[in-house]
Each structure stands twice: as C-alpha cells, then as structure tokens.
Design an enzyme around this catalytic site. Structure first.
Site, PDB file in Angstrom:
ATOM      1  N   ASP A  14       0.837  -1.203   0.000  1.00 35.99           N
ATOM      2  CA  ASP A  14       0.000   0.000   0.000  1.00 35.99           C
ATOM      3  C   ASP A  14       0.874   1.257   0.000  1.00 35.99           C
ATOM      4  O   ASP A  14       1.788   1.380   0.813  1.00 35.99           O
ATOM      5  CB  ASP A  14      -0.905  -0.005   1.242  1.00 35.99           C
ATOM      6  CG  ASP A  14      -2.078   0.947   1.122  1.00 35.99           C
ATOM      7  OD1 ASP A  14      -1.950   1.965   0.423  1.00 35.99           O
ATOM      8  OD2 ASP A  14      -3.123   0.681   1.726  1.00 35.99           O
ATOM      9  N   CYS A  54      -6.746   4.946  -2.216  1.00 35.05           N
ATOM     10  CA  CYS A  54      -6.866   3.502  -2.001  1.00 35.05           C
ATOM     11  C   CYS A  54      -8.093   2.865  -2.633  1.00 35.05           C
ATOM     12  O   CYS A  54      -7.984   1.971  -3.480  1.00 35.05           O
ATOM     13  CB  CYS A  54      -6.865   3.199  -0.504  1.00 35.05           C
ATOM     14  SG  CYS A  54      -5.332   3.670   0.335  1.00 35.05           S
ATOM     15  N   HIS A 104      -9.898  -3.059   0.980  1.00 35.20           N
ATOM     16  CA  HIS A 104     -10.629  -1.813   1.222  1.00 35.20           C
ATOM     17  C   HIS A 104     -11.934  -1.751   0.437  1.00 35.20           C
ATOM     18  O   HIS A 104     -12.276  -0.712  -0.130  1.00 35.20           O
ATOM     19  CB  HIS A 104      -9.728  -0.621   0.890  1.00 35.20           C
ATOM     20  CG  HIS A 104     -10.011   0.581   1.760  1.00 35.20           C
ATOM     21  ND1 HIS A 104      -9.101   1.610   1.925  1.00 35.20           N
ATOM     22  CD2 HIS A 104     -11.081   0.936   2.499  1.00 35.20           C
ATOM     23  CE1 HIS A 104      -9.595   2.528   2.719  1.00 35.20           C
ATOM     24  NE2 HIS A 104     -10.805   2.143   3.080  1.00 35.20           N
ATOM     25  N   HIS A 294      -1.017   2.705  -5.221  1.00 38.61           N
ATOM     26  CA  HIS A 294      -0.668   4.073  -5.616  1.00 38.61           C
ATOM     27  C   HIS A 294       0.620   4.436  -4.907  1.00 38.61           C
ATOM     28  O   HIS A 294       1.177   3.633  -4.146  1.00 38.61           O
ATOM     29  CB  HIS A 294      -1.786   5.059  -5.264  1.00 38.61           C
ATOM     30  CG  HIS A 294      -2.211   4.984  -3.828  1.00 38.61           C
ATOM     31  ND1 HIS A 294      -1.451   5.502  -2.803  1.00 38.61           N
ATOM     32  CD2 HIS A 294      -3.290   4.415  -3.238  1.00 38.61           C
ATOM     33  CE1 HIS A 294      -2.055   5.270  -1.650  1.00 38.61           C
ATOM     34  NE2 HIS A 294      -3.172   4.594  -1.884  1.00 38.61           N
TER      35      HIS A 294
END
Length: 487
Positions: A14, A54, A104, A294
């Site tokens: 992440d 996210c 998520h 990202h």
C-alpha cells in the site's frame, strides 16, 4: 491431457512509491527480494495507478474499469456487485480465489468474487470516509490531521495496528501456501504497509535510523508553482497551515527513513512468500505479480500522502514473473488497470463487457507494446470535481475541471517543475491530451454531479447503521473444534 493452469500469487503493498525502492532504481529502501524478482520478471518501469487513492485504485484493480465508469470516487464509495472482477472470472475458470489482507472494499459486498478471505479488512467497510469540501470561511478545517504522521517526533521504532494487521495477513498467507488445494489457485496477499504511520519494528528502524537518503530540492518560488488542484489537496492535508513543518529537513529525512524501513519490512515478507513457494515445490507452477495501489509524495513539492497527480503519487512498481518466460524491461507506460485484464487473459476467460485496461500478456512474451494514453483520475475528497492525469510518451498532462491545466515533458523535466501549457511548440500535444479528457469519453458533468449528490444519501445510511449498531465488516469463520491438534 489439458495442461494444468498456472497458480497465481499476487502481492500488493500500500502506498509504495517506486522512487524509494532500489528494485526500481530508486534510493532509500533496500529491497533484495523485489530486486531478485525483477531480474526474472517482466519489469514495467512506468506503471501508473488509475487513481491515486486507495478505494478507487483498488476498484480499478479488481474490475479493469475506470473509477468514472464504476462510480467509485473516494474512500467511502462502493461499486456494484454485479460488475465482474478478475476474481469472478478466475473462479469461473476453475481457480480457488482467496484474499489475505487489505482490499478496502466499501459496502455489503466484502468478497467481490473471492471465494473467501483469510482475515478481515484493516479499514471500516462503511461509507464513513466520504467528505464534502472544507468550508471556505474556516481555514482551520481539516478532515484528518495528516501532518503528525510525517513529523520526526512520531516516526521511529514501535508498533502499530497496521503492523499487527500485516503480521496476521502474512501468517495466514504463509499457511495457505503450505496447504494449497489440488486445483489451480489464485492468492492475493495485500499488505497495508508501507502506508503511514511510520512506526517501525526495531530491527528495521536500526537499519535505517542513520541512512543517507536524498531529500527533495525546492525552488524559491515553489508556492507559485502550485496549481488550483495542488492548493486544494494541500489544504485537505492541512499543509496550508503546517506546510513548513513538512519541508523541514529533520522531518523529511525521518519520513523517508520510516518509509524505507517499512518497505524493507514488506520486502522481507515477499521473500518469505517466495521461499515457501520454493519449499513446497510450487515456484515453477506459479505466476508471481508484485505491485502497489498508488504512490506517496513523501515531501516532494512540499506535499505528503497521495491524491496528487504528480509522479511520486501516481507511479507504482509492477513485476510479473511467469515461469519459463524470459525476463525483460518494458518502459512503455502502462496502468494497474491492465493487471486484471491480464489475469483474465491468463485464465483463458473472455470478458462479457469491454474493459478499459488491456492485457499485458503479449508484451510479457516479447511482443511490442503500443504507446497509448495512460490515465489516472481523482474526483473525490479535497477536490470534488473531475480531475485527470494523462501520460503519453514523454508527455504528462494534468486536468482539473474549471482550472488551468499543466503539461510536463518528463524526459526534460522529470520532477515536473516546468509547466509547458501555452508554449507554441507544445500546442499539438496539449490539444491531443486535452481531448483525451474532454473529447466525450468521460462525462465530466455527471462526475461533478455524482460526487456531491451521493454525500447526503450516504450520511443517512451512516446515521442509521450507527443507531442500529450494524456493520458490513467481513467476519472470519473460526471453528475452534477444527483448529490445531484435536485428535
């Protein structure tokens, strides 16, 4: 006899910018395992997130569709359960599809095609992380106080809920790989680090507490270089009040050391996963993919977090290792949006709708990869209007609806300081990239309306769920009678 389909191990970290990973040519984190993997993989050196935040990025990763197609605009948005994901397609191809770690998902569907999850998600499943713009007459407003996570006083050895989560994610994934089914399987392992907070296990902090890591250089007129979009995102992050603290060298070096230490931590987890594949005779039957959702600004341009359209926020690593396929480096820009389409292609499935990514499988096998516009978009919290980045060749274009655009040549200007919009010799490429956004493919009016219209709807649901004490968080079925030694 039909040959067995390859197993697939997909590992996602992440907020892992490639500019700090030595596996990607960056300076900061020592990533021995990713470096070894890159040497035997198709290494896509210019990979972009389809959205620098996210939940939208992961919706693209699952579906192969832009966030403006699914309507997943921010960290409080779901996307429809009737949209097939790569997990649905692989399930239909005979794979056992399993998720360990963060994805998520927002809303009642906490599987989106996976047969099961090995643990719950690290973040809430409700609509609670959707916000309007800051009130113009309240300069002190902030949704979150992001700055403290990036200050030296809060960075260093320690423990966090995020580390606890990644330890569980890793353990469950390792146990799965030690007990794989007698059929093709696809395991997605998704760590929440190196996302802040930069609390680091002592072992890793000791490696980096005195590390020399290059810091960003700022021009004297940096504040004048910010676009309207930049100002809005800086305000959302609280940098209109505390930006000087982020530019302080003691905080810059601390945040980069913290990131590097956690990236090293994740790299060791990747090494463990690859080792257990080897130990169980699975390595040569398993495709391995490593990527991120990202990037992270880490003080570049005096900015932190994601949401930005600049390189440190939008670029990600991507390694695809297919056994017995020769390694190669591919510099043509690609997108995380291409990964689900590639997975569907590997499984021999045909999408029932047109997807907006493309399969990278031919390129992995050595075919030329056409240079096409690669798009990243962000329309949610902090900006609340259509905003895009387009990369084509050396050119990169930033568009924010109702504001002046930006145009950069990354070959001449890799740090994106020299805005070429309006230059006579750049007119043709400026018009070309503008039309990618404004030429009719994206419904800009619809995007701008939707990001606002759904806020009061979600608030009604939030209030009712709070009153009812209900939640959609995924619950693991833990049957103690079937665990450990019972006979």
């Amino acid at each position: 006899m039909t040959p067995k389909q390859p197993n697939i191990l997909l590992i996602m970290a992440d907020q892992m910018t490639p500019f700090m990973l030595d596996a990607c040519g960056g300076i900061g984190a020592k990533t021995e395992n990713m470096t070894k993997l890159a040497a035997r993989s198709a290494n896509f050196t210019n990979t972009y997130t389809p959205s620098p935040i996210c939940v939208p990025a992961r919706s693209c990763f699952m579906t192969g569709l832009y966030t403006s197609t699914t309507g997943c605009y921010d960290n409080g948005d779901p996307y429809h359960s009737f949209i097939p994901t790569f997990a649905h397609y692989l399930t239909n191809a005979g794979y056992e599809t399993v998720l360990s770690g963060k994805m998520h998902f927002i809303g009642a569907d906490q599987l989106h095609g996976f047969q099961r999850r090995l643990n719950t998600d690290v973040y809430p499943s409700g609509f609670i992380w959707s916000y309007p713009m800051p009130p113009e007459n309240d300069p002190s407003f902030k949704a979150f106080d992001f700055t403290p996570q990036y200050l030296a006083e809060n960075i260093g050895p320690g423990w966090s809920k995020e580390l606890q989560y990644d330890e569980e994610t890793h353990f469950k994934a390792m146990e799965y790989l030690r007990n794989t089914p007698d059929k093709p399987w696809m395991l997605t392992v998704s760590f929440t680090n190196p996302h802040p907070p930069y609390k680091v296990p002592k072992k890793y902090w000791e490696m980096y507490k005195d590390a020399h890591i290059p810091l960003p250089e700022y021009p004297d007129d940096m504040d004048e270089t910010y676009s309207d979009y930049d100002h809005a995102i800086r305000r959302w992050h609280g940098l209109h009040l505390r930006g000087d603290e982020i530019r302080d060298p003691k905080n810059l070096i601390a945040m980069r050391r913290g990131f590097a230490a956690l990236a090293h931590y994740v790299d060791d987890k990747i090494g463990d996963l690859l080792e257990v594949l080897e130990d169980n005779g699975l390595r040569e039957d398993t495709i391995v993919i490593v990527t991120s959702d990202h990037g992270e600004m880490l003080g570049e341009k005096g900015m932190i977090q994601k949401r930005s359209l600049y390189e440190w926020s939008t670029r990600i690593p991507l390694f695809v290792d297919i056994p017995d396929v020769a390694p190669l480096q591919i510099d043509t820009p690609v997108s995380l949006l291409d990964v689900p389409v590639t997975l569907i292609d590997i499984a021999g499935q045909k999408p029932v709708q047109s997807l907006e990514g493309r399969s990278l499988l031919p390129a992995i096998h050595g075919a030329a990869l056409e240079a096409i516009p690669v798009i990243s978009e962000y329309h949610g919290e902090g900006i609340m209007r259509p905003s895009f980045m387009v990369r084509l060749g050396d050119w990169k274009y930033h568009y924010c609806h109702g504001s002046d655009p930006q145009l950069f040549n990354l070959s001449d200007d890799p740090n994106e300081w020299n805005n070429r919009v309006g230059d006579a010799d750049c007119h043709e490429i400026e018009v070309t990239l503008n039309k990618v956004i404004t030429g009719g493919y994206f419904d800009l009016e619809k995007i701008e309306n939707e990001v606002w219209e759904r806020l009061p709807l979600k608030q009604v649901v939030n209030d009712a769920m709070k009153a009812n004490e209900t939640a959609w968080d995924y619950a693991i079925d833990q049957n103690a009678v079937a665990q450990h030694v019972r006979t």
